[in-house]
Each structure stands twice: as C-alpha cells, then as structure tokens.
Enzyme design. Structure first.
Site, PDB file in Angstrom:
ATOM      1  N   GLU A 169      -3.644   6.000  -0.041  1.00  0.00           N
ATOM      2  CA  GLU A 169      -2.950   5.586  -1.265  1.00  0.00           C
ATOM      3  C   GLU A 169      -2.189   6.735  -1.934  1.00  0.00           C
ATOM      4  O   GLU A 169      -2.162   6.820  -3.160  1.00  0.00           O
ATOM      5  CB  GLU A 169      -3.939   5.005  -2.277  1.00  0.00           C
ATOM      6  CG  GLU A 169      -4.616   3.739  -1.821  1.00  0.00           C
ATOM      7  CD  GLU A 169      -5.339   3.022  -2.957  1.00  0.00           C
ATOM      8  OE1 GLU A 169      -5.781   3.696  -3.893  1.00  0.00           O
ATOM      9  OE2 GLU A 169      -5.445   1.792  -2.890  1.00  0.00           O
ATOM     10  N   GLU A 182      -6.968  -3.215   2.097  1.00  0.00           N
ATOM     11  CA  GLU A 182      -8.104  -3.359   1.173  1.00  0.00           C
ATOM     12  C   GLU A 182      -7.950  -4.626   0.343  1.00  0.00           C
ATOM     13  O   GLU A 182      -7.162  -4.659  -0.590  1.00  0.00           O
ATOM     14  CB  GLU A 182      -8.212  -2.162   0.220  1.00  0.00           C
ATOM     15  CG  GLU A 182      -8.622  -0.876   0.899  1.00  0.00           C
ATOM     16  CD  GLU A 182      -8.792   0.281  -0.088  1.00  0.00           C
ATOM     17  OE1 GLU A 182      -9.050   0.029  -1.289  1.00  0.00           O
ATOM     18  OE2 GLU A 182      -8.650   1.423   0.349  1.00  0.00           O
TER      19      GLU A 182
HETATM   20  C1  GAL Z   1      -8.693   1.971  -3.700  1.00  0.00           C
HETATM   21  C2  GAL Z   1      -9.148   3.098  -2.806  1.00  0.00           C
HETATM   22  C3  GAL Z   1     -10.557   2.835  -2.286  1.00  0.00           C
HETATM   23  C4  GAL Z   1     -11.457   2.423  -3.422  1.00  0.00           C
HETATM   24  C5  GAL Z   1     -10.869   1.227  -4.129  1.00  0.00           C
HETATM   25  C6  GAL Z   1     -11.670   0.743  -5.301  1.00  0.00           C
HETATM   26  O1  GAL Z   1      -7.657   2.370  -4.500  1.00  0.00           O
HETATM   27  O2  GAL Z   1      -8.282   3.261  -1.727  1.00  0.00           O
HETATM   28  O3  GAL Z   1     -11.030   3.980  -1.652  1.00  0.00           O
HETATM   29  O4  GAL Z   1     -11.588   3.501  -4.286  1.00  0.00           O
HETATM   30  O5  GAL Z   1      -9.627   1.560  -4.636  1.00  0.00           O
HETATM   31  O6  GAL Z   1     -12.924   0.385  -4.916  1.00  0.00           O
END
Ligand code: GAL
Length: 839
Positions: free
Chosen positions: A176, A245
C-alpha cells in the site's frame, strides 16, 4: 539406475512446474484463466500445530489460495540473527499449504502494516545511522534487499515457487505504498521503481503484486484493498482486476468495542466484485488469530486478532460467515468459464440496480445487483420477474434461476460458548487456583547507587525504542535530584509537583522508591502530560520513571519516526515564599536507562525458576506484582482460553510461552452498541459493534501445543497496574447452540462439533417464522409437525441435513414466494465422549 531415477524425478518436477502469468481478465495457469479465492492466514498468529486444520478448513470453505505476509522483525529480531523455528517456520507453513493442495501468495513486503509491531520492521533498522524508511535511501534499500533476498532464496531453495513446481503463485513487494507516496515526493517515486526492479531481478517466474499502487510499473500488478473493490480497475488493460484485501471484519484496540461485519455484506462485496469483472479476491483475514508476545502493533492493538474472520481466533468456523461464503464460492466456480472468457454486458435499471450478463460459447451467466441501501427492487429481466432486495446480489448461473442471493443466509449460525475447565482441580464443583506471588522492585537506587544493569546514561531524554532496540515494552528513566538540606528550603518544605511530558504509552513515576502515580494514553492521544504531588528530602532524591509501550505504530507516512517513551520536558515545580512559581528543569539531568523489568531479565516466567516466590499474603490492587499458579490442561481437543478479568494490565506466560499482553481493566465505551446488525449500507468499522462497557479483551488464547497433557502447567502474570487473580479460569471454546433461518429450496446442514451431538431442538418452524436466534416466534402459517420432524432427523446426531421444502416438511399454507425454516438447537458433549476424554 540412479541416473534413471534422477531423470524420472526431474521429469516429475518439470512436469509439475507451472507457468503462472496473467492477462487482462485473470491470472493464468499454463495459459488457462482461473478465478481464485484466497484468504489471509498469518503463520505467526497461530501455531504450527494449528496450521493443517486451519488450511483444511480454508480449503473446505472453497479457497484456492492462502495468503500470508512475511514478518521481518519476527525473523530477524536482532541484526543478522535469524529465527525460522516454531510458528516462524515459513517453509513448513508453505509446505502445509502445498500438502493440502492449495496455492500460496507470499506478500514479502517487507513492510507489512498488518497491525503488527512496527509494521514488521525490526527496531534495530531504525538505529542504523542515516537510514530513512520506505524511500530512496541506500541504507534502507540495502537492508530491504538483504531480507527480501533471504526469503526469495529460501523459497527458491525449497522449490516452493510455482515455476519450480511449488505452490507459490504470486508474490508481493512493499504494501500500500500508494497511500503515502505523496509524502515522499520524487524519492518516493524512485523508490517504487527500485522496488519493482528489485522484485523483477529475482526472476522467480511468477507475477509480482504491488497493492494499492496505481502507478505500479509494468509488469507489476496493481490491486485494490478495502471493504468494497467493485469500482477498482487496474492501471493497464493487460492486467486482471485483483482484490488483495477484502476486510472480513476489523481489528480491535484496547479500550475499543468489538467490530463485526455481517456475512451478507461480505458476500455482497465479493459478488459485486465478480459481477463487474473481478477474478482474484483475497479475504483479509480468513483466520486472524492471536498477536502472541509483543507482536501487536498500533499502538494499542489487542492481543486477539480475531478480525471477525470466517475462522475465529481459535480456528473454529465462524458461522454463518464461513458457510455463506463457501456457497458463494461454489456458485461462482460453477460459472468460472463464462466469467473469465465471456463478453460482459451491464443493464442499468436505475436506483443503483444493475443486471450483468456474461456470454461465452453458447453459455451465459447473470448477476442481478442492487447497491441501494433501502430500496427492495422488483425487476423484469429477460421476461421474468425477480425480487432483488436492497444491498444484495443474486446470481443466476443460467440467467434464469436464482441459486444464490447474498442477502439470504442458508447456513447455520453457531453460538460459541466457554466451558469451564473441569480438570482444574480434584473437585469439579469449585475452582481453586493456588497463587504464588512476588514483587517487581521499583526502587532503582540504593545508598545513592544504581541497582542492576544500566544500559546507558545520557544528559538527555531518549526515544524509548532507540534505547531498548525493541527488546522490551519497558524502559526505566532514572535520575537523581539533589536538594539543599537547610531549614528553609522550599523544595523540602513546600508542596512540590512533578510534571512530565511523555510520548507514551504508559507512565509510572516513583520518587525515592515510592509510587507517585501512573497514567496511560487514552482516546488515541499517545502523547500526554502527567502531573503528581511528590515529597522531596534534603540531599539526593531518586526519580525513577518507568515508561511502557503497547505496540509500536505500524501505519502512515514516516510512522517509523514517531517517538515513544518520555520526551520531556520534565519539571519539578514549587513556590517561593512570595507564592511565585519556581521550576527545576530536570530534562537535561543525567538520565540512566535500564531496559526491561527485573523479572523479564531473570525470566520469572520460566517455570524452572521457583525461588523467591511467596505463598501467603497474596497482594491485590497493587502495581508491579508477579503472580503464578499451576493448572491442569483442560480435557479434550477444544481450543483453550484463559479468563483474565479482575486483572489490570500486563503480560501473561503459559509454560514460558508469552501468550500476549492483557488489559481487561480497560473497558470499552458504554455507548454505540446495538443487539442486531443491519447489513444494508456501506460498512465501516464503527457500524456494527458489541462489547459496550465491557473489557475489550477478557479471554486469552492458550494454544493446545503450549500445554503439557498430563502434567501440571504454569501460568505467570506480570501485573503492571494492579488487580486480582481470583477470577482467572481456564475454559474450552465449543459450540453452545446453533440456529438457522434458511430459505425453501435449500438443504440446511446443521452441525455441532465432532464430539458433540444435537441434544435438544428448542424451536423449529417452517413457514414464515419471525424474530432472531434465541427469540424466534411462529407465525400464522407453518407446517404443523416441523419441530417433531427436526427432532426425528437431528436429535442425538453430530450433524444432519434437512431439505427445506413442502414435500419434505409439509405444507405451510402460506401464500408467499419462499418459505423459511427457522431452527434453534443445542449442542452438547455426549456423556460417553466426556468419559472418553477424561480417560
Ligand atoms: C491494510 C493493510 C493491512 C492491514 C489492513 C487493516 O491497509 O495493508 O496490512 O493493516 O489495512 O487491517
């Protein structure tokens, strides 16, 4: 002969090697497009013993890929000292994935965020002269390259990349970075190119991903992270639409409430993503697990990283989420060919209602999506009428029959309960743990001399992590203040205040060996001012301040430079005879630094150490107290938890294993919870919370592999803020009851745990039952014998399948489109199972 075997072996391996690539539609395996369901399981957040079962459950849930980050600071806690043992055995983890026949995605980072301490960076990295993190800086790039190369080499050596016949199909560099790139200017852009070049230079024969990175240079794939990603498009028409994600819930902060995300909403987000051309989707998290030891980041991330994921913290199916998504995967897989090859056409019905038709090779598949959060649509689609309720997607694999709706949950809800450990002592009726205790000393000077090992002394206040190098939560700042011993000295005669500014997170102040006060950061404000009345004496006065961190930050531009510990200024303040303020600024006194607690350094948590513990006069509500007790392993195989309510804040160890920080005295806000969760409308982490007014975390996971089967086990607690251990209980987590409210036309699977049976059916109604699990009510119309029917089919069994139709359950007499079957049943361990377990 040997060479022939060698040849065969080679042939076998070459035959298995796979060409993983991509085009504008999907990830391809030997040129063949696939849709892929992936789920995050972070190996250090469970134990190696738990991995096979977690991965099996992920496979049963319809996943193709297991995704994990690689946790640099866990593997290289000290410069060039590596650890790949136990739950850090990355190779074993990937091989476990492989043994289950699944693929893996390796997100090396090595910046990972992940609510992990310092985002995965080792603290020693910060202490390298001239270093700047995550930018075009040679010192940083050199170390990042060193670790990334180590991991790539390790995977290569074990032949774990798909190009070598292994399971790893995708890799990730950075994480990110696009979210913070602008703060790093041109250097940031150069760093992005450097990352991409580094990744490419390894030639591992599989695609690399840079998530949340719009400007990811070719051939790096850019992907989306978030609660919804249907509106995301990659930066090239030759790249597939990927979602790395999909947040299945959210994490918890100490003092915060417990977030939940409904199964309906997660399914809605996934279905929409596939409706609009997505082909790769990863659940973050599929199993969240536990932040053991001091691994949680934040600050203030809790020890539990349950995340409301499809598998709960302990590895149980989180139903209905797990099952509702499993069904979704099945439907989408059934139309895979059409989705990855088909021509797509969207038909807009207004009000955020869209039908999507995919056509390929004479076949078609359709989605009816409604993103309006209140309007239930009835649409005419290809000459048929369909009800598409608000915030839902219906899937019609043949463009006629709805076989899945994200808003209709046809799987059971499992209500998990904690069962007290019957094996706690000889008498099953009572729960008596026998406690031993000892002090953690807070007097740091004796006769003007420092006690114990001083790491360094400096005429200034230092950033806590710079001194501790990340080895402990605790750092002592100790100085001596000399006061004139004459009769009219204002410092000894008048009230004196000690005023401290700290960068957090927790401060305990002691003057001349007496506790002068404690304070912790609240409401997300980690810097705070502390003030307390103190008493000084003539001559030397000892001022000892213990600063504690509760996880180092893991997110944001320049998060690595956020200071922790006592930053100052520190003032002693009194008044002179005329009432004017007089200040002694002791910020630049000589400060002596001691790293860690005495008990940490001599390992009070190590059960070989039995000397010096008291057996009587157990103190309560007293800061800096070590407690220890013996307990028997709870019988059976269900996951074990320990209830730490009654205690304040500290760390806990079981048989020498640090099970994490605890802080049950920190209660969540009283307001903002509601008993039900409305799935309609865009999700945020505050939308649907429970636990108002309760400890953010009361129960702490004790993995089975930390326990000795028949022998006695030892629990050690360091209590920092004061509390009592009288409520401490070991329990197992198991299914208490199951409920369902499933639609006609489906087969409802009801199941308890393997060693349980359905012991009671409390409610069953087929028709138009009302209410929720626990308060279901019959309506006017229902099939008359439903309860008896369910009893006949399910009582005494560990699981049963019930076909929901008028044919099998009887006529309901309701004049509706679809009837529902509502059930509430009890799961209980059978007596014979219990006896077996006890043996
Ligand atoms: C994203 C990040 C993950 C985790 C998630 C929130 O931005 O890539 O590693 O932190 O947010 O749980």
């Amino acid at each position: 002969m040997a060479s022939y075997v060698g040849f065969l072996l080679l042939l076998f391996m070459v035959a298995k090697a796979m060409d993983v690539s991509y085009d504008g539609r999907a990830i391809t395996f030997d040129g063949k497009r696939k849709i892929l369901f992936s789920g995050s399981i972070h190996y250090p957040r469970s134990t190696a013993e738990m991995w096979p079962s977690l991965i099996k459950k992920a496979k049963e849930g319809g996943l193709d890929v297991i995704e994990t980050y690689v946790f640099w600071n866990a593997h290289e806690p000290q410069y060039r000292q590596y650890d790949f043992t136990g739950n850090l055995d990355l190779v074993r983890f990937i091989k476990t994935v492989q043994n289950e026949g699944l693929k893996a995605m390796l997100r090396i980072g090595p910046y990972v965020c992940a609510e992990w301490n310092y985002g995965g960076f080792p603290v020693w990295l910060h202490n390298i002269p001239g270093i700047e993190f995550r930018t075009n800086n040679p010192q940083f790039e050199n170390e990042m390259k060193n670790f990334t190369t180590l991991i790539v080499d390790m995977m290569n050596h074990e032949k774990l990349f798909a190009s070598q016949g292994g399971p790893i199909i995708l890799a990730q560099i950075e994480n990110e970075y696009g979210n913070i790139l602008s703060s790093y200017g041109d250097d940031g852009k150069q760093y992005v190119d450097w990352c991409a070049n580094l990744a490419q230079s390894y030639q591992i024969g599989i695609p690399w991903v840079m998530c949340q990175q719009d400007n990811a240079p070719d051939p790096m794939l850019n992907s989306c992270n978030g609660f919804y990603c249907d509106q995301f498009y990659p930066n090239s028409q030759n790249k597939p639409k990927m979602w790395t994600e999909n947040w299945t819930g959210w994490f918890k902060n100490w003092g915060g409430q417990i977030p939940h995300r409904t199964a309906e909403d997660v399914a809605f987000a996934v279905a929409r993503f596939f409706q609009f051309g997505g082909t790769y989707q990863n659940y973050y998290m599929y199993h969240g697990g536990t932040n053991f030891g001091r691994t949680s980041g934040g600050p203030y991330i809790t020890t539990s990283y349950d995340y409301d994921a499809p598998l709960d913290e302990y590895g149980n199916l989180n139903q209905p989420k797990w099952g509702h998504l499993k069904k979704l995967h099945e439907v989408l897989k059934s139309i895979e060919d059409v989705l990855v090859h088909g021509h797509r056409r969207d038909v807009d019905y207004g009000n955020m209602v869209t039908a999507t038709i995919y056509n390929y090779g004479g076949k078609s598949a359709c989605f009816l999506g409604n993103a309006n959060n209140s309007y239930d649509a009835t649409i005419n689609f290809q000459n048929n009428q369909y009800n598409v309720s608000a915030w839902s997607v219906s899937i019609l694999p043949d463009c006629q029959q709805e076989t899945y709706s994200t808003a209709k949950v046809n799987v059971q809800t499992s209500v998990l309960v904690k069962k007290e450990n019957e094996g706690a002592d000889n008498d099953d009726e009572s729960y008596n743990l026998n406690w031993h205790w000892r002090n953690e000393p807070f007097q740091q000077m004796k006769n003007g001399k420092l006690v114990g090992n001083v790491a360094l002394s400096a005429p200034q206040l230092l950033d806590q992590k710079v001194v501790t190098n990340g080895t402990s939560d605790y750092l002592w700042y100790i100085t001596s203040v000399n006061v004139d011993d004459n009769d009219d000295n204002i410092w000894t005669k008048k009230d004196v205040k000690l005023k401290i500014n700290t960068n957090g997170h927790v401060l305990h102040a002691f003057v001349n060996g007496k506790h002068a006060g404690s304070q912790y950061a609240q409401n997300g404000q980690y810097q705070f001012s502390f003030e307390t009345d103190v008493k000084l004496k003539g001559g030397d006065n000892e001022i000892s301040l213990l600063s504690a961190t509760v996880g180092l930050p893991n997110y944001g531009a320049f998060f690595d430079n956020v200071e922790v510990g006592i930053g100052g200024p520190i003032h002693l303040v009194t008044h002179d005879e005329s009432g004017d303020e007089v200040v002694k600024n002791i910020t630049q006194n000589v400060w002596n630094y001691k790293i860690g607690l005495h008990g940490e350094n001599v390992k009070h948590y190590d059960n070989k150490n039995t000397l010096g513990w008291f057996t009587t006069g157990l103190p309560t509500d007293r800061i800096f107290t070590w407690y220890k007790t013996k307990f028997n392993s709870p019988i059976g195989n269900d996951p074990v938890v320990v209830d730490l309510s009654g205690l304040g804040k500290g760390q806990a160890w079981v048989n020498g294993n640090n099970i994490g920080r605890y802080w049950p005295s920190y209660l969540a806000d009283e307001n903002g919870c509601s008993p039900t969760c409305v799935f309609r409308g865009a999700y945020t982490s505050q939308k649907c919370v429970t636990g108002c007014g309760k400890p953010t975390q009361q129960w702490y996971h004790v993995p089975r592999s930390f326990l000795n089967d028949d022998e006695e086990n030892e629990l050690v607690l360091f209590e920092e803020m004061g509390g009592h251990p009288f409520n401490v209980r070991f329990s197992t987590v198991t299914i208490g009851k199951i409920c369902a409210n499933a639609y006609e036309g489906n087969t409802l699977e009801l199941s308890c745990n393997q060693d349980q049976v359905i012991s009671e059916v409390k409610f069953a109604s087929f028709g138009q039952p009302q209410g929720q699990c626990g308060s279901f009510k019959k309506s006017q119309c229902e099939a008359p014998n439903t309860l008896q029917n369910l009893k006949d089919q399910c009582l005494g069994k560990s699981s049963c399948s019930v076909l929901i139709s008028e044919k099998s359950l009887g006529s309901t007499g309701c004049n509706v489109e679809q009837n529902r079957l509502a059930v509430e049943a009890v799961c209980a361990a059978t007596v014979s199972n219990y006896a077996k377990k006890k043996k």
